[in-house]
Design a protein around this motif. Structure first.
Motif, PDB file in Angstrom:
ATOM      1  N   GLY A 100      -0.285  19.482 -64.754  1.00  0.00           N
ATOM      2  CA  GLY A 100       0.133  19.926 -63.227  1.00  0.00           C
ATOM      3  C   GLY A 100       0.041  18.762 -62.428  1.00  0.00           C
ATOM      4  N   LEU A 101      -1.266  17.982 -62.555  1.00  0.00           N
ATOM      5  CA  LEU A 101      -1.697  17.081 -61.641  1.00  0.00           C
ATOM      6  C   LEU A 101      -0.776  16.109 -61.409  1.00  0.00           C
ATOM      7  CD1 LEU A 101      -4.038  16.049 -59.680  1.00  0.00           C
ATOM      8  CD2 LEU A 101      -4.888  14.671 -61.809  1.00  0.00           C
ATOM      9  N   LYS A 102      -0.098  15.684 -60.350  1.00  0.00           N
ATOM     10  CA  LYS A 102       0.623  14.570 -60.164  1.00  0.00           C
ATOM     11  C   LYS A 102       0.077  13.668 -58.912  1.00  0.00           C
ATOM     12  CE  LYS A 102       3.929  16.810 -62.147  1.00  0.00           C
ATOM     13  NZ  LYS A 102       4.331  16.353 -63.489  1.00  0.00           N
ATOM     14  N   VAL A 103      -0.316  12.229 -59.520  1.00  0.00           N
ATOM     15  CA  VAL A 103      -0.939  11.437 -58.802  1.00  0.00           C
ATOM     16  C   VAL A 103       0.266  10.273 -58.295  1.00  0.00           C
ATOM     17  CG1 VAL A 103      -2.642   9.554 -58.582  1.00  0.00           C
ATOM     18  CG2 VAL A 103      -3.176  11.551 -59.772  1.00  0.00           C
ATOM     19  N   LEU A 104       0.713  10.626 -57.206  1.00  0.00           N
ATOM     20  CA  LEU A 104       1.904   9.563 -56.907  1.00  0.00           C
ATOM     21  C   LEU A 104       1.207   8.423 -56.018  1.00  0.00           C
ATOM     22  CD1 LEU A 104       4.271  12.443 -55.270  1.00  0.00           C
ATOM     23  CD2 LEU A 104       4.046  11.546 -57.725  1.00  0.00           C
ATOM     24  N   ASN A 105       0.320   8.321 -55.489  1.00  0.00           N
ATOM     25  CA  ASN A 105      -0.360   7.142 -54.846  1.00  0.00           C
ATOM     26  C   ASN A 105      -1.656   7.819 -54.395  1.00  0.00           C
ATOM     27  OD1 ASN A 105       0.080   8.077 -52.195  1.00  0.00           O
ATOM     28  ND2 ASN A 105       2.225   7.311 -52.379  1.00  0.00           N
ATOM     29  N   ARG A 106      -2.317   6.895 -53.731  1.00  0.00           N
ATOM     30  CA  ARG A 106      -3.855   7.212 -53.214  1.00  0.00           C
ATOM     31  C   ARG A 106      -3.731   8.180 -52.109  1.00  0.00           C
ATOM     32  NH1 ARG A 106      -8.184   4.442 -55.073  1.00  0.00           N
ATOM     33  NH2 ARG A 106      -7.715   2.852 -56.490  1.00  0.00           N
ATOM     34  N   PHE A 107      -2.571   8.415 -51.581  1.00  0.00           N
ATOM     35  CA  PHE A 107      -2.410   9.288 -50.163  1.00  0.00           C
ATOM     36  C   PHE A 107      -1.639  10.533 -50.640  1.00  0.00           C
ATOM     37  CE2 PHE A 107      -2.689   4.650 -48.906  1.00  0.00           C
ATOM     38  CZ  PHE A 107      -3.861   4.633 -48.533  1.00  0.00           C
ATOM     39  N   LEU A 108      -1.004  10.443 -51.854  1.00  0.00           N
ATOM     40  CA  LEU A 108       0.040  11.540 -52.128  1.00  0.00           C
ATOM     41  C   LEU A 108      -0.334  11.928 -53.425  1.00  0.00           C
ATOM     42  CD1 LEU A 108       2.248  13.584 -50.908  1.00  0.00           C
ATOM     43  CD2 LEU A 108       3.797  11.963 -52.019  1.00  0.00           C
ATOM     44  N   ILE A 109      -1.413  13.029 -53.498  1.00  0.00           N
ATOM     45  CA  ILE A 109      -1.728  13.546 -54.882  1.00  0.00           C
ATOM     46  C   ILE A 109      -1.655  15.185 -54.733  1.00  0.00           C
ATOM     47  CG2 ILE A 109      -3.621  14.095 -56.216  1.00  0.00           C
ATOM     48  CD1 ILE A 109      -4.676  11.443 -55.047  1.00  0.00           C
ATOM     49  N   LYS A 110      -1.076  15.810 -55.784  1.00  0.00           N
ATOM     50  CA  LYS A 110      -0.688  17.204 -55.945  1.00  0.00           C
ATOM     51  C   LYS A 110      -1.670  17.699 -57.150  1.00  0.00           C
ATOM     52  CE  LYS A 110       3.732  17.243 -54.189  1.00  0.00           C
ATOM     53  NZ  LYS A 110       5.668  17.512 -54.346  1.00  0.00           N
ATOM     54  N   LEU A 111      -2.702  18.744 -56.836  1.00  0.00           N
ATOM     55  CA  LEU A 111      -3.416  19.064 -57.705  1.00  0.00           C
ATOM     56  C   LEU A 111      -2.641  19.932 -58.686  1.00  0.00           C
ATOM     57  CD1 LEU A 111      -6.665  19.833 -55.685  1.00  0.00           C
ATOM     58  CD2 LEU A 111      -6.021  17.755 -56.703  1.00  0.00           C
ATOM     59  N   GLY A 112      -1.686  20.616 -58.213  1.00  0.00           N
ATOM     60  CA  GLY A 112      -1.189  21.726 -59.368  1.00  0.00           C
ATOM     61  C   GLY A 112      -1.797  23.193 -59.397  1.00  0.00           C
ATOM     62  N   LEU A 113      -2.721  23.252 -58.275  1.00  0.00           N
ATOM     63  CA  LEU A 113      -3.319  24.435 -58.401  1.00  0.00           C
ATOM     64  C   LEU A 113      -2.739  25.686 -57.694  1.00  0.00           C
ATOM     65  CD1 LEU A 113      -6.754  23.112 -57.749  1.00  0.00           C
ATOM     66  CD2 LEU A 113      -6.195  24.024 -59.990  1.00  0.00           C
ATOM     67  N   ARG A 114      -2.064  25.616 -56.650  1.00  0.00           N
ATOM     68  CA  ARG A 114      -1.210  26.457 -56.134  1.00  0.00           C
ATOM     69  C   ARG A 114      -0.166  27.202 -56.954  1.00  0.00           C
ATOM     70  NH1 ARG A 114       0.078  23.862 -50.011  1.00  0.00           N
ATOM     71  NH2 ARG A 114      -1.846  23.658 -49.376  1.00  0.00           N
ATOM     72  N   THR A 115       0.326  26.511 -57.885  1.00  0.00           N
ATOM     73  CA  THR A 115       1.538  27.034 -58.762  1.00  0.00           C
ATOM     74  C   THR A 115       1.001  28.339 -59.460  1.00  0.00           C
ATOM     75  OG1 THR A 115       2.415  24.717 -59.228  1.00  0.00           O
ATOM     76  CG2 THR A 115       2.664  26.466 -60.827  1.00  0.00           C
ATOM     77  N   TYR A 116      -0.598  28.578 -59.702  1.00  0.00           N
ATOM     78  CA  TYR A 116      -1.062  29.457 -60.389  1.00  0.00           C
ATOM     79  C   TYR A 116      -1.913  30.287 -59.426  1.00  0.00           C
ATOM     80  CZ  TYR A 116       0.301  26.362 -64.080  1.00  0.00           C
ATOM     81  OH  TYR A 116       1.160  25.762 -64.972  1.00  0.00           O
TER      82      TYR A 116
END
Length: 291
Positions: free
Chosen positions: A244-260
């Motif tokens: 679930g980790l999404k590294v779109l660029n150095r300023f936009l990163i989604k850890l994917g933790l909230r989903t769970y």
């Protein structure tokens, strides 16, 4: 035991994750380990070939498709990611049948080892198959339709039980492997639900809480970082699954933790920060196609 043998698969979009997995094995696995990488596109193969990494054996997708030609029929009736799911049993089967390795651990590319993988093989012992449960939280019952076990790490021995399991699983995935829940099936994963019944005393379901630590099973557990090592409830984390980790660029990163519903403490955030730094050091490539 004999050398530690692993396999994984990824395309150009997961090159940084795949390289991070390799470097973590290089750090923690036996010196003579081998990581077989199924390169899902030519760019991945060419890039890795130029690196000439020790302990790596590259496999072209065309080689696996030639060995198992029935794959080509399924390639046309499902999405790209569903086809990648379909390959899950074929890669370890290919390694056991064509490279004649005595054992292989099949890994997702977005895993990172934080301790020695020897723990996995020791837990398997003399048995033939090893799987890892999701360990969903009590408030995540809606996720159970994806399966009791996660296709992130399985070990198969090159014996009648291991080969029978892989051949059966491969036929099942050829027949049906879609990114949805339908009639008791879900992608490549829910087939594993029946394995403990089918293979009984020849299978190990991991009971090590440090194996398969992931966003869906860290809530309520104590993640700590002590003397350069990560722990869960004071037990070493063997590997973490950065699903679930999404590294779109150095300023936009989604850890994917909230989903769970996971609320990270500072040490879990440090683990993610360390991994993200690895991703960047291994060169994030711009995604050209969503799968």
């Amino acid at each position: 035991m004999s050398k530690q043998v692993f396999c994984t698969l990824f395309d150009k979009n997961y090159l940084p994750q795949g390289l991070s997995l390799y470097y973590s094995l290089k750090k923690f696995a036996d010196k003579n380990f081998c990581l077989y990488i199924l390169c899902l596109d030519q760019l991945t193969h060419d890039y890795l070939q130029k690196l000439e990494h020790k302990n790596v054996e590259l496999i072209k997708l065309s080689s696996v498709e030639s060995a198992y030609p029935d794959l080509l029929s399924s390639k046309n009736n499902r999405s790209l990611i569903e086809y990648y799911f379909t390959l899950s049993p074929f890669l370890p089967l290919y390694i056991l049948e064509y490279f004649e390795e005595p054992i292989v651990a099949s890994l997702d590319a977005d895993l990172l080892f934080l301790s020695s993988p020897e723990t996995l093989f020791l837990e398997l012992g003399k048995k033939s198959i090893y799987i890892v449960p999701h360990r969903f939280r009590s408030n995540q019952s809606h996720l159970k339709k994806s399966g009791i076990y996660n296709v992130q790490c399985q070990i198969f021995k090159n014996d009648s039980t291991g080969l029978t399991c892989l051949r059966t699983w491969s036929r099942q995935c050829l027949d049906w492997c879609f990114d949805k829940y339908e009639n008791g099936k879900f992608a490549d994963q829910k087939y594993l639900d029946n394995w403990p019944i089918t293979y009984r005393d020849q299978i190990v379901v991991s009971s090590n809480i440090g194996v398969g630590v992931a966003p869906w099973n860290v809530e309520g557990e104590q993640i700590s970082y002590v003397k350069n090592h990560f722990y869960i409830n004071s037990k070493p984390i063997i590997f973490y699954h950065f699903h679930g980790l999404k590294v779109l660029n150095r300023f936009l990163i989604k850890l994917g933790l909230r989903t769970y519903g996971t609320k990270p403490n500072k040490d879990l955030l440090k683990l993610y920060k360390d991994y993200i730094n690895l991703i960047f050091s291994n060169g994030v490539l711009k995604k050209t196609k969503n799968i």
